[in-house]
Write an enzyme that holds these catalytic residues in place. Structure first.
Site, short mmCIF file in Angstrom:
data_model
loop_
_atom_site.label_atom_id
_atom_site.label_comp_id
_atom_site.label_asym_id
_atom_site.label_seq_id
_atom_site.Cartn_x
_atom_site.Cartn_y
_atom_site.Cartn_z
N ASP A 1 0.85 -1.19 0.00
CA ASP A 1 0.00 0.00 0.00
C ASP A 1 0.88 1.24 0.00
O ASP A 1 1.63 1.48 0.96
CB ASP A 1 -0.88 -0.05 1.26
CG ASP A 1 -1.79 1.14 1.39
OD1 ASP A 1 -1.70 2.09 0.58
OD2 ASP A 1 -2.61 1.14 2.33
N ILE A 2 0.79 2.03 -1.05
CA ILE A 2 1.68 3.19 -1.21
C ILE A 2 1.49 4.22 -0.10
O ILE A 2 2.41 4.97 0.21
CB ILE A 2 1.46 3.83 -2.61
CG1 ILE A 2 2.66 4.68 -3.03
CG2 ILE A 2 0.17 4.64 -2.65
CD1 ILE A 2 2.62 5.11 -4.48
N GLY B 1 -9.69 3.77 -6.38
CA GLY B 1 -8.34 3.21 -6.56
C GLY B 1 -7.32 3.83 -5.61
O GLY B 1 -7.63 4.14 -4.45
N VAL B 2 -6.12 4.00 -6.12
CA VAL B 2 -5.05 4.52 -5.27
C VAL B 2 -5.32 5.97 -4.85
O VAL B 2 -4.97 6.40 -3.75
CB VAL B 2 -3.67 4.34 -5.96
CG1 VAL B 2 -3.51 5.27 -7.13
CG2 VAL B 2 -2.54 4.51 -4.96
N ASP B 3 -6.00 6.70 -5.72
CA ASP B 3 -6.37 8.09 -5.41
C ASP B 3 -7.27 8.12 -4.17
O ASP B 3 -7.04 8.91 -3.23
CB ASP B 3 -7.10 8.66 -6.65
CG ASP B 3 -7.45 10.12 -6.52
OD1 ASP B 3 -6.78 10.84 -5.77
OD2 ASP B 3 -8.41 10.55 -7.20
N SER C 1 -2.45 4.63 -14.36
CA SER C 1 -3.37 4.33 -15.48
C SER C 1 -3.75 2.86 -15.63
O SER C 1 -4.57 2.54 -16.49
CB SER C 1 -2.82 4.82 -16.84
OG SER C 1 -2.97 6.21 -16.98
N THR C 2 -3.16 1.96 -14.84
CA THR C 2 -3.39 0.53 -15.11
C THR C 2 -4.59 -0.05 -14.38
O THR C 2 -4.88 -1.23 -14.52
CB THR C 2 -2.15 -0.32 -14.73
OG1 THR C 2 -1.97 -0.26 -13.31
CG2 THR C 2 -0.91 0.17 -15.44
N GLY C 3 -5.30 0.77 -13.59
CA GLY C 3 -6.49 0.28 -12.90
C GLY C 3 -7.73 0.75 -13.65
O GLY C 3 -8.03 0.27 -14.74
#
Ligand code: AR6
Length: 176
Positions: A8-9, A30-32, A121-123
């Site tokens: 987890d970033i 997502g990560v955002d 971009s990969t999600g």
């Protein structure tokens, strides 16, 4: 040095975390979403403090905007809007490389010694993971050859499979 980390970033103690945001800089999924949740509600206001450059656009695709990292262990968040994958004929590869290059240039300007990237971009945006990994690794490698900072770039995978893909691409590039 470039390394691949699985996890987890939002938990990483790096100087700058890169966020896979959207052009409006409005908290998404997502990560955002994870970064906004972990940083706290002040992050959304800091994003909105960046002016719109056209209606609904605070950060055009491929560009970056910096905010404080609030409750994250990092010092800064470098937000970038990756390209939405539309089949590969819409400049997606160049735009994705721009995200990495511009984020690294911003990190250098800030004096960041360490930077962590998600797989931009990969999600939700649908960019094929292997292609994206190759672009990420190449863009980081080229950039690190141009100066001293950042000293450490961490490519963060959120699944075993993505970690494996990133490691394969990193090995390929380092072998030349
Ligand atoms: N740590 C590290 N990586 C993560 C985490 C995490 N906590 N959570 C997800 N990922 P995505 P995009 C990975 O969809 O494709 C948002 O709504 C995930 O597994 O987050 O650039 C924005 O607001 C994937 O590998 O970003 C935009 O509207 C990677 O992060 C849009 O999604 C990127 O997936 C951006 O879509």
């Amino acid at each position: 040095m470039i390394s691949v980390v699985l996890g987890d970033i939002t938990t990483l103690a790096v100087d700058a975390v890169v966020n896979a945001a959207n052009v409006a800089l409005l908290a998404g999924g997502g990560v955002d979403g994870a970064i906004h949740d972990a940083a706290g509600p002040e992050l959304q206001q800091a994003c909105l403090d960046h002016p719109e450059v056209e209606p609904g656009v605070r950060c055009p695709t491929g560009e970056v905007r910096v905010t404080d990292a609030f409750a994250l262990p990092a010092r800064w968040i470098i937000h970038t809007a990756g390209p939405v994958w539309r089949g590969g004929e819409k400049d997606e590869e160049r735009l994705l490389a721009c995200c990495y290059r511009n984020a690294l240039a911003e990190a250098r300007a800030l004096g960041a010694r360490s930077v962590a990237f998600p797989c931009i971009s990969t999600g939700i945006f649908g960019f094929p993971q292997r292609r994206a990994a190759a672009i990420a690794v190449r863009a980081c490698r080229h950039f690190l050859e141009t100066g001293h900072l950042p000293e450490r770039v961490v490519l963060v995978a959120f699944s075993d499979r993505d970690a494996e893909t990133l490691r394969t691409e990193l090995d390929r590039v380092l072998r030349g």
